[in-house]
Every structure is written in C-alpha cells, then in structure tokens.
Write a protein that holds these residues in place. Structure first.
Motif: not given
Length: 287
Positions: A26-29, A40-44
C-alpha cells in the motif's frame, strides 16, 4: 507485483483478533482530494479520513491505521493552521480508529454508543489509552456545531458492525458513509462486532430514506462518488440477500448458494470476493 501481508482491520469483540489479508503493498504517503472549499479527504493508510475545516477548528472523521497520526497531522497543516478539535469515529475497526492516540486528549472524540463499547474491548484502548475513547456518544441521531459548520450523525442499525455512523455535512450536501459503504463490492460483515448480513440491506434502505438533500458521498475505502451510487449499493445488497434467502429456502448449502449465485449484468462491475463468506454468515443468521 510484490505482495505482502497487511493488517486489514482489528476485530475487537469477544475473541479479539487481527484479520490479515493478502494485498499489494500500500502507498505510504497520504494523498488529498478536495471535496468542497473546506472539506477534504485523506486517502491511504486505512479508511478515508475526512477533514472538515470549521470556524474554530478541524473536525476529522476517522484516524486510519496505527502510526498514521503524524502523517494525518502534517497533511492537515498543509490545509489550515487551525487545530484539530473533534474526531468522529465511524466504527470500531483499527484502520479507522488506529491513530486516535496521536491526537491530544483534549480533542472531543465522538462515536455511536455501540462503537464506544466495541472500542473498549480493543487492547489499543486499554489502560491510559482510554483517554482516546469517545467521550460523547449518541443512540440514533446527533447534531454537532451549527450554521454552515453543522455536522449531523445518523445511526440506522446493524450492518458492517452494530455501531456504524453516517456523517453528514449539510452545507456541502455530503455524507461520509464509513464502511457501511466501503466500495462497490460485497461488504465486510463483522459479526464479532455486531454486524449483520440479514439486517444490512434494511439499514442501507433506512439511510437512503432518512438522509435528505445529499449529492456527494465519501465511502470508507474508495474514491468520492455520488448519492446515486450509494442508492445503487443499497439495491445491490437487497438483491444479494433476496438471492441468498431463496437459495436457503430451496435447500442449497452455503457452498452451493455461492457457486450458483447469479445477480445479473447490472452488478457485473461489483467486486464479489466476499460472496462465500457473506453467504455463510447470512445462513448462520437465518437458522
């Protein structure tokens, strides 16, 4: 593609355990999607975290997996200088409550009363970590703040767990569904935390009928979408349950029902990886 075992979520009820799934790295950022001017939406890093910038501070919805708190805070600081003043947890799973402890205990933590009870069973909230449990709970509906900053919380019944909250931002005509609607796919039913495959469709139907004047939807784990897609998801789950009930009535085993399940072309783009698991759980409820 290199694959590794990652934590999918933390099951907190009764025999607490950790659910593991084989997934791509999975992306780490954290990546940011703008929904509206101050939303806003923060993903990952776990479930989708909503950032709602109000007049006096920031309201967050969910805090992702453990260890992601500093990254959430760093990203919030790129959006506003205002402090985080409230965190709403949609439900009990570790990929949605895992970084509560990264925030000041002075933050107001809010959740449904059943979610608080489920979180109290989690080792992550034992001892002095109890400070990061919800202090404010509700039963059916709760209104927070006011004016353009108003946030409405709704509970319509069992589904993914027994404490799933819908969070509505009325001024922006937007709802965060948590994992009651995680993605266009068969949902995860966590019976250890009170979830129900039989009640899931009626809970979604109540949400469709009870939440008014919404056009934008933030799902638990997939890109921002629209209200029509959520309505479609509710219809999918109703059709799924109807097919499973018919299979059981016809004397089919859960394995036979899963092998023969046919829902039609309308749902051909839906992920069906949890079909057998959900049918097995629904069968156990129908006894």
């Amino acid at each position: 593609m290199k694959r590794l075992v990652v934590l999918a979520f933390v099951l907190a009820g009764g025999g607490a355990g950790i659910a593991l799934s084989q997934q791509p790295a999975q992306p780490q950022e954290i990546e940011v999607d703008k929904v509206k001017d101050n939303l806003f939406v923060l993903r990952n890093g776990g479930g989708n975290t909503a950032v709602f910038i109000t007049e006096k501070g920031v309201v967050l919805v969910d805090t992702k997996n453990p260890g992601w708190g500093p990254r959430i805070l760093d990203k919030v600081k790129t959006l506003t200088e205002k402090p985080v003043t409230m965190i709403i947890n949609t439900h009990t799973h570790g990929d949605h409550v895992g970084s509560n402890e990264a925030f000041s205990p002075t933050v107001e933590f809010v959740a449904h009363e059943n979610t608080k009870a489920n979180m109290e069973k989690m080792p992550a909230f034992a001892g002095d970590k109890q400070a990061f449990l919800p202090k404010r709970t509700y039963t059916d509906r709760l209104s927070l703040l006011g004016g353009n900053d108003r946030v409405e919380l709704y509970y319509f019944g069992r589904g993914h767990t027994n404490g799933d909250t819908f969070i509505v931002f009325p001024f922006h005509r937007t709802v965060h569904t948590g994992d009651l609607f995680a993605a266009r796919a068969t949902p995860l039913i966590d019976m250890n935390n009170g979830g129900s495959g039989v009640e899931y469709p009626q809970t979604l139907a109540k949400a469709v009928a009870g939440i008014k004047d919404v056009e934008t939807v933030i799902p638990g784990h997939s890109p921002v979408t629209d209200w029509k897609t959520f309505q479609e998801f509710a219809e999918f789950n109703k059709e799924f349950l109807t097919a499973v009930e018919a299979a059981k009535k016809a004397g089919k085993t859960a394995d036979e029902a899963a092998a023969g399940l046919a829902l039609g072309d309308r749902w051909k783009d839906y992920g069906m990886t949890r079909t057998k698991d959900n049918i097995t759980k629904i069968y156990s409820e129908l006894k």
